[in-house]
Design a protein around this motif. Structure first.
Motif, PDB file in Angstrom:
ATOM      1  N   TYR A   1      -4.740   2.462  12.919  1.00 57.08           N
ATOM      2  CA  TYR A   1      -3.792   3.336  13.165  1.00 57.08           C
ATOM      3  C   TYR A   1      -3.102   3.831  14.457  1.00 57.08           C
ATOM      4  O   TYR A   1      -3.746   4.440  15.248  1.00 57.08           O
ATOM      5  N   ARG A   2      -1.777   4.077  14.367  1.00 59.33           N
ATOM      6  CA  ARG A   2      -1.292   5.276  15.586  1.00 59.33           C
ATOM      7  C   ARG A   2      -0.595   5.808  15.660  1.00 59.33           C
ATOM      8  O   ARG A   2       0.359   5.827  14.328  1.00 59.33           O
ATOM      9  N   TYR A   3      -0.273   6.854  16.294  1.00 60.53           N
ATOM     10  CA  TYR A   3       0.389   8.311  16.363  1.00 60.53           C
ATOM     11  C   TYR A   3       1.633   7.639  17.592  1.00 60.53           C
ATOM     12  O   TYR A   3       1.385   8.618  18.530  1.00 60.53           O
ATOM     13  N   ASP A   4       2.310   8.113  17.851  1.00 59.98           N
ATOM     14  CA  ASP A   4       3.592   7.933  18.637  1.00 59.98           C
ATOM     15  C   ASP A   4       4.238   9.538  18.701  1.00 59.98           C
ATOM     16  O   ASP A   4       5.097  10.079  17.897  1.00 59.98           O
ATOM     17  N   PRO A   5       3.773  10.701  19.458  1.00 62.96           N
ATOM     18  CA  PRO A   5       4.301  12.026  19.602  1.00 62.96           C
ATOM     19  C   PRO A   5       5.577  12.127  20.121  1.00 62.96           C
ATOM     20  O   PRO A   5       5.703  12.716  19.353  1.00 62.96           O
ATOM     21  N   LYS A   6       5.890  10.887  20.284  1.00 62.84           N
ATOM     22  CA  LYS A   6       7.481  10.956  20.301  1.00 62.84           C
ATOM     23  C   LYS A   6       8.708  11.839  19.417  1.00 62.84           C
ATOM     24  O   LYS A   6       9.415  11.729  19.333  1.00 62.84           O
ATOM     25  N   THR A   7       7.909  10.556  18.443  1.00 60.61           N
ATOM     26  CA  THR A   7       8.693  10.014  16.835  1.00 60.61           C
ATOM     27  C   THR A   7       8.072  10.576  15.851  1.00 60.61           C
ATOM     28  O   THR A   7       8.487  11.262  14.870  1.00 60.61           O
ATOM     29  N   ALA A   8       7.054  10.920  16.242  1.00 63.00           N
ATOM     30  CA  ALA A   8       6.064  11.912  15.171  1.00 63.00           C
ATOM     31  C   ALA A   8       5.392  10.606  14.310  1.00 63.00           C
ATOM     32  O   ALA A   8       6.027  11.687  13.230  1.00 63.00           O
ATOM     33  N   ASN A   9       5.755   9.451  14.458  1.00 58.98           N
ATOM     34  CA  ASN A   9       5.534   8.876  13.709  1.00 58.98           C
ATOM     35  C   ASN A   9       4.030   8.099  13.620  1.00 58.98           C
ATOM     36  O   ASN A   9       3.549   7.964  14.232  1.00 58.98           O
ATOM     37  N   HIS A  10       3.474   7.475  12.414  1.00 54.42           N
ATOM     38  CA  HIS A  10       2.580   7.435  11.348  1.00 54.42           C
ATOM     39  C   HIS A  10       3.124   6.029  11.389  1.00 54.42           C
ATOM     40  O   HIS A  10       3.683   5.397  10.722  1.00 54.42           O
ATOM     41  N   SER A  11       2.197   5.151  12.640  1.00 50.24           N
ATOM     42  CA  SER A  11       1.665   3.724  11.691  1.00 50.24           C
ATOM     43  C   SER A  11       0.833   2.992  11.940  1.00 50.24           C
ATOM     44  O   SER A  11      -0.518   3.725  11.627  1.00 50.24           O
ATOM     45  N   VAL A  12       0.144   2.233  10.358  1.00 50.34           N
ATOM     46  CA  VAL A  12      -0.719   1.333   9.937  1.00 50.34           C
ATOM     47  C   VAL A  12      -0.633   0.034   9.982  1.00 50.34           C
ATOM     48  O   VAL A  12       0.108  -0.291   9.590  1.00 50.34           O
ATOM     49  N   THR A  13      -1.692  -0.581  11.082  1.00 52.18           N
ATOM     50  CA  THR A  13      -1.868  -2.340  10.442  1.00 52.18           C
ATOM     51  C   THR A  13      -2.936  -2.588  10.336  1.00 52.18           C
ATOM     52  O   THR A  13      -4.101  -2.121   9.983  1.00 52.18           O
ATOM     53  N   VAL A  14      -2.918  -3.985   9.027  1.00 54.36           N
ATOM     54  CA  VAL A  14      -3.649  -4.459   9.572  1.00 54.36           C
ATOM     55  C   VAL A  14      -3.530  -6.197   8.924  1.00 54.36           C
ATOM     56  O   VAL A  14      -2.628  -6.488   8.515  1.00 54.36           O
ATOM     57  N   ASN A  15      -4.543  -6.363   9.571  1.00 58.93           N
ATOM     58  CA  ASN A  15      -4.513  -8.036   9.904  1.00 58.93           C
ATOM     59  C   ASN A  15      -4.405  -8.887   8.306  1.00 58.93           C
ATOM     60  O   ASN A  15      -4.578  -8.634   7.497  1.00 58.93           O
ATOM     61  N   HIS A  16      -3.787  -9.511   8.421  1.00 59.60           N
ATOM     62  CA  HIS A  16      -2.970 -10.253   7.371  1.00 59.60           C
ATOM     63  C   HIS A  16      -4.089 -11.548   6.638  1.00 59.60           C
ATOM     64  O   HIS A  16      -3.531 -11.632   4.818  1.00 59.60           O
ATOM     65  N   ASP A  17      -4.958 -11.752   7.365  1.00 52.52           N
ATOM     66  CA  ASP A  17      -5.891 -13.058   6.843  1.00 52.52           C
ATOM     67  C   ASP A  17      -6.981 -12.696   6.309  1.00 52.52           C
ATOM     68  O   ASP A  17      -7.833 -13.577   6.169  1.00 52.52           O
ATOM     69  N   LEU A  18      -7.469 -10.543   6.332  1.00 48.03           N
ATOM     70  CA  LEU A  18      -8.813 -10.593   5.518  1.00 48.03           C
ATOM     71  C   LEU A  18      -8.904 -11.128   3.932  1.00 48.03           C
ATOM     72  O   LEU A  18      -7.890 -11.022   3.657  1.00 48.03           O
ATOM     73  N   ASN A  19      -9.865 -10.908   3.406  1.00 40.81           N
ATOM     74  CA  ASN A  19      -9.926 -11.121   1.972  1.00 40.81           C
ATOM     75  C   ASN A  19      -9.857 -10.098   1.573  1.00 40.81           C
ATOM     76  O   ASN A  19      -9.749  -8.674   2.245  1.00 40.81           O
ATOM     77  N   PRO A  20      -9.539 -10.284   0.241  1.00 40.87           N
ATOM     78  CA  PRO A  20      -9.484  -8.981  -0.567  1.00 40.87           C
ATOM     79  C   PRO A  20      -9.551  -7.800  -0.840  1.00 40.87           C
ATOM     80  O   PRO A  20      -8.925  -5.959   0.148  1.00 40.87           O
ATOM     81  N   TYR A  21     -11.025  -7.918  -0.237  1.00 43.42           N
ATOM     82  CA  TYR A  21     -12.636  -6.679  -0.504  1.00 43.42           C
ATOM     83  C   TYR A  21     -12.342  -6.035   1.266  1.00 43.42           C
ATOM     84  O   TYR A  21     -11.773  -5.091   1.206  1.00 43.42           O
ATOM     85  N   GLN A  22     -12.404  -6.931   1.927  1.00 42.83           N
ATOM     86  CA  GLN A  22     -12.034  -6.895   3.080  1.00 42.83           C
ATOM     87  C   GLN A  22     -10.645  -5.336   3.960  1.00 42.83           C
ATOM     88  O   GLN A  22     -10.907  -4.860   4.114  1.00 42.83           O
ATOM     89  N   PHE A  23     -10.340  -6.544   3.582  1.00 41.91           N
ATOM     90  CA  PHE A  23      -7.867  -5.409   3.031  1.00 41.91           C
ATOM     91  C   PHE A  23      -8.621  -3.946   2.627  1.00 41.91           C
ATOM     92  O   PHE A  23      -7.557  -3.400   3.352  1.00 41.91           O
ATOM     93  N   LEU A  24      -8.718  -4.383   1.668  1.00 45.24           N
ATOM     94  CA  LEU A  24      -9.269  -2.731   0.877  1.00 45.24           C
ATOM     95  C   LEU A  24      -9.823  -1.573   1.712  1.00 45.24           C
ATOM     96  O   LEU A  24      -9.212  -0.944   1.633  1.00 45.24           O
TER      97      LEU A  24
END
Length: 201
Positions: free
Chosen positions: A44-67
């Motif tokens: 999770y990252r927050y950019d103070p310049k744009t007040a933008n929140h972003s979340v990333t998750v690895n694409h290759d995780l199984n559904p339970y780990q992803f959740l």
């Protein structure tokens, strides 16, 4: 641009899809699937310049780990306060993660072995699934590309291996992770000891 529901479809258990979508509605953020990362499953990252929140998750995780990873990062989004000095995985985050995970702790979402390990984990959630060997083992049983190779725990210090198409040398083992040297860039990484690897003979 696809919707958050479209991005999550097929990535999380079907029974959790509407709930995960609602979490985004209540606290919006930019969401992105990323390549496999050996050092982390999501962020999770927050950019103070744009007040933008972003979340990333690895694409290759199984559904339970992803959740689990998705909700973990959403909890960071919910508790984030600009200029706050609260710890990333402090009491505010722990309480929020527990609250967000509670509606998902049911057999319609998780298989019994993960559910039992996860229920114990959520009593005092740690910074990552890798810090809880029992939960990590339960979740790993459902990996999408499971093989019969050795785990990193089985290797001795000094032995080389391939993990996610990258060559490493194991340096030492900590409690739940191993310090490993990436042979291509000479940087050190902490990799969970229960991951399956391809040993270089």
């Amino acid at each position: 641009m696809i919707s958050i529901e479209e991005a999550l479809t097929g990535k999380v258990p079907q029974a959790a899809l509407s709930y995960c979508t609602q979490l985004w509605v209540e606290a919006p953020f930019d969401f992105k699937l990323t390549r496999a990362r050996s050092s982390k499953l999501g962020d999770y990252r927050y950019d103070p310049k744009t007040a933008n929140h972003s979340v990333t998750v690895n694409h290759d995780l199984n559904p339970y780990q992803f959740l689990i990873t998705y909700v973990h990062e959403v909890a960071h989004r919910v508790v984030h306060q600009p200029k706050s000095r609260q710890k990333p995985h402090g009491i505010e985050w722990k309480r929020t993660f527990q609250q967000l995970m509670l509606p998902l702790l049911r057999p319609e979402v998780f298989p019994d072995d993960i559910l039992r390990a996860l229920a114990k984990h959520m009593k005092n959630p740690k910074a990552s699934t890798a810090a809880d060997p029992k939960l990590l083992q339960a979740v790993s049983n459902y990996d999408l590309t499971k093989s019969d190779g050795p785990t990193l725990r089985n290797l001795l210090p000094g032995q080389e291996f391939v993990f996610r198409k990258r060559a490493f040398r194991k340096i030492k083992t900590n409690r739940t992770r191993a310090v490993c040297l990436d042979l291509s860039n000479q940087r050190r990484y902490l990799i969970p000891i229960l991951v399956e690897v391809e040993q270089v003979r």
